[in-house]
Enzyme design. Sequence first.
Site, mmCIF file in Angstrom:
data_model
loop_
_atom_site.group_PDB
_atom_site.id
_atom_site.type_symbol
_atom_site.label_atom_id
_atom_site.label_comp_id
_atom_site.label_asym_id
_atom_site.label_seq_id
_atom_site.Cartn_x
_atom_site.Cartn_y
_atom_site.Cartn_z
ATOM 1 N N GLY A 151 27.519 -34.128 -71.034
ATOM 2 C CA GLY A 151 28.093 -32.953 -71.888
ATOM 3 C C GLY A 151 28.416 -33.382 -73.167
ATOM 4 N N THR A 153 30.732 -34.376 -75.507
ATOM 5 C CA THR A 153 31.867 -35.099 -75.392
ATOM 6 C C THR A 153 31.806 -36.211 -76.429
ATOM 7 O OG1 THR A 153 31.301 -36.067 -73.543
ATOM 8 C CG2 THR A 153 32.796 -34.228 -73.289
ATOM 9 N N LYS A 215 18.148 -35.118 -75.865
ATOM 10 C CA LYS A 215 18.838 -34.829 -76.830
ATOM 11 C C LYS A 215 19.209 -35.828 -77.809
ATOM 12 C CE LYS A 215 23.250 -36.833 -75.753
ATOM 13 N NZ LYS A 215 24.205 -37.491 -76.776
ATOM 14 N N THR A 272 25.395 -33.144 -80.625
ATOM 15 C CA THR A 272 24.934 -34.304 -81.119
ATOM 16 C C THR A 272 23.998 -34.141 -82.453
ATOM 17 O OG1 THR A 272 24.677 -35.060 -78.667
ATOM 18 C CG2 THR A 272 23.656 -36.508 -80.372
ATOM 19 N N ASN A 280 23.270 -41.366 -83.315
ATOM 20 C CA ASN A 280 21.442 -40.730 -83.271
ATOM 21 C C ASN A 280 21.536 -39.894 -84.435
ATOM 22 O OD1 ASN A 280 20.274 -41.769 -80.353
ATOM 23 N ND2 ASN A 280 22.328 -40.681 -79.882
ATOM 24 N N GLU A 305 21.186 -45.173 -78.640
ATOM 25 C CA GLU A 305 20.328 -44.870 -77.554
ATOM 26 C C GLU A 305 18.989 -44.087 -77.960
ATOM 27 O OE1 GLU A 305 21.048 -46.192 -74.770
ATOM 28 O OE2 GLU A 305 23.121 -45.926 -74.116
#
Length: 380
Positions: A151, A153, A215, A272, A280, A305
């Site tokens: 989520g 966070t 995402k 994000t 990212n 990632e």
Amino acid sequence: MKIDRLSGDPLLRSAYPYRRLAVMGAGAYGTALAHVAAQDSTQVSLWSRRAEIAETINRTAQNPGYLGEIDIAPSITASDDLMTVLRDADAVLLVVPSHAIRSTARAMRPVTPAGIPIVVCAKGIEAETGLLMSQIVEDELPGHSVGALSGPTFATELAAGHPSAATLAFSFDQADRLDPENSAAARMAVTLATPAFRTYLSDDLVGVEIGGAVKNVIAIACGMMRGAGFAENTRAALITRGLDEMKALAEALGGRRETVTDLSGIGDLTLTCSSTTSRNMSLGVQLGQGLDRAACFDGKPIIVEGEANATSVTDLARKLSVPMPICETVRSILKDGQPIAETFARFWSEPIESEPRAMSLTFAHPTSLSTAPAFDKRPL
């Protein structure tokens, strides 16, 4: 849902929290989750790969390398020894980077108490196998109920007590549905609950995990466009169409499209893609500004990632014949070395499509690959 026979109102169920929680991974997010869980009377043991980090946490109740000067619960005990952290655990949060999930789960096997639930907090798809993170853990730690937490966070905000929410997913079997109060999902949800942090339950592991993996790739795309000088129209378009790619891949794997429209999907995607607090997004911005990858993050070996996910996500999508043009665009830049401006111009010149899938319309774009100009950098 249970109903009060007199009032007709729904009865609130009660679930009992886990009292001894092992958190595997003392990075920013693992430390923040350990801090959240320790707010009640839960005994939290935190595993760090590096002994010096564990020693600092025990001595100062801080993890300065990852969370700055934020004070964490002094009741947390940290160690670099797997047996010490896991031997008395009732449940586990696995919060190591996605590339380390398999090796960490394998190392945990001899010392993890039988049958305790494990919640995976990493986001990604394994490159060699196309497996989701929970599936890797099921491979390495059979006999455990495996869930996923995902989520919007950011770790520092979570640790600092800013109101936050996430989705906690487990596959509910018949026993869980007959006795939900004793399900791993319900018990972990109340274990992590604080006045500032809440989880929403889901039985769609696939949908939750696909949202988390994809995402990161979309965030790199948004960062590239911001770094190249484009503004909010561009970011909004990438977020919205990126969400559609997430839905398509989740559905192809048996997940539900509606899951991707909730916290673990659009919630995490929006966060994000909106802040360079995200590694990212930050990587994309730096690449969009023209930096070589080796020069990003001041040359520090920062794990992002979405870099690995750009390849593993599109590899999986190709096997399933799921078109993911934004993710493919990011892959071609990161993996194949294609120039950012020309590659995104090519994406914007793809055939015109209808949004409702039922319309099934496609038209040639008036520009072609040979005539579409490269996107020029332009000031905001």
